[in-house]
Design a protein around this motif. Structure first.
Motif, short mmCIF file in Angstrom:
data_model
loop_
_atom_site.label_atom_id
_atom_site.label_comp_id
_atom_site.label_asym_id
_atom_site.label_seq_id
_atom_site.Cartn_x
_atom_site.Cartn_y
_atom_site.Cartn_z
N ALA A 100 0.95 -1.24 0.17
CA ALA A 100 -0.07 -0.02 -0.03
C ALA A 100 0.88 1.40 -0.03
CB ALA A 100 -0.71 0.02 1.20
N MET A 101 1.95 1.44 0.83
CA MET A 101 2.98 2.34 0.79
C MET A 101 3.58 2.69 -0.47
SD MET A 101 4.54 2.28 4.41
CE MET A 101 5.09 0.80 4.64
N ILE A 102 4.10 1.36 -1.15
CA ILE A 102 4.61 1.52 -2.57
C ILE A 102 3.31 2.19 -3.44
CG2 ILE A 102 5.42 0.00 -4.52
CD1 ILE A 102 6.80 -1.53 -2.32
N ASP A 103 2.28 1.65 -3.52
CA ASP A 103 1.21 2.14 -4.32
C ASP A 103 1.01 3.64 -4.28
OD1 ASP A 103 1.09 -0.15 -5.63
OD2 ASP A 103 -0.97 -0.83 -4.38
N ARG A 104 0.82 4.07 -3.12
CA ARG A 104 0.80 5.52 -2.62
C ARG A 104 2.18 6.32 -3.25
NH1 ARG A 104 -1.52 3.55 2.15
NH2 ARG A 104 0.10 3.85 3.20
N ALA A 105 3.23 5.84 -3.16
CA ALA A 105 4.30 6.51 -3.76
C ALA A 105 4.33 6.71 -5.20
CB ALA A 105 5.51 5.71 -3.21
N LEU A 106 3.79 5.79 -5.68
CA LEU A 106 3.76 5.63 -7.29
C LEU A 106 2.59 6.67 -7.47
CD1 LEU A 106 3.96 1.71 -8.03
CD2 LEU A 106 5.53 3.61 -8.67
N GLU A 107 1.68 6.82 -6.59
CA GLU A 107 0.55 7.78 -6.99
C GLU A 107 1.10 9.11 -6.80
OE1 GLU A 107 -2.80 7.16 -4.48
OE2 GLU A 107 -2.95 5.14 -5.23
N ARG A 108 2.06 9.35 -5.92
CA ARG A 108 2.64 10.68 -5.73
C ARG A 108 3.54 10.98 -6.93
NH1 ARG A 108 3.15 8.57 -0.44
NH2 ARG A 108 5.24 8.35 -0.64
N ILE A 109 4.27 10.02 -7.65
CA ILE A 109 4.96 10.35 -8.71
C ILE A 109 4.15 10.82 -9.79
CG2 ILE A 109 6.26 8.93 -10.51
CD1 ILE A 109 7.70 7.34 -8.27
N ALA A 110 3.11 10.10 -9.99
CA ALA A 110 2.13 10.58 -11.06
C ALA A 110 1.56 11.93 -11.02
CB ALA A 110 1.03 9.35 -11.11
#
Length: 118
Positions: free
Chosen positions: A68-78
């Motif tokens: 979940a933390m990785i997915d949120r980081a990828l969202e912040r990149i986007a």
């Protein structure tokens, strides 16, 4: 933050995500096998199977949180907000992101959060 650094972090996050998903698939298979076996045998065998199930479940929960933390980081990149602390909006040092690419808080804010949650 440099675009090259963000792209490198994105690749790292995607690789970690894939690793966790593969690990979860293997763990689910092991758990399925454990649940499929009848609890026969002596008390030590039953206890061992119970411990194995508990361990596999707890490892799975930790991986789910990390995923979940990785997915949120990828969202912040986007969104273009990767590398900024979610609480104070100051830049998170690249060294911290190198060590923990899904870090959402700077060291100062993370420390405050950990103290608050004790």
């Amino acid at each position: 933050m440099k675009k090259e650094f963000i792209e490198k972090q994105k690749k790292k996050l995607i690789a970690q995500r894939s690793e966790i998903i593969e690990s979860q698939a293997g763990r689910n298979e092991q758990l399925y096998k454990l649940n499929g076996t009848e609890e026969a045998g002596d008390d030590a065998d039953i206890a061992s199977d119970t411990i194995d199930r508990t361990l596999l479940n707890s490892l799975g929960e930790a991986d789910q949180r990390r995923l979940a933390m990785i997915d949120r980081a990828l969202e912040r990149i986007a969104k273009g907000t990767y590398g900024n602390c979610l609480l104070c909006n100051k830049p998170i040092p690249e060294a911290r992101l190198e060590a923990l690419p899904y870090a959402a808080l700077c060291v100062e804010c993370q420390t405050k959060e950990e103290r608050r949650n004790r």
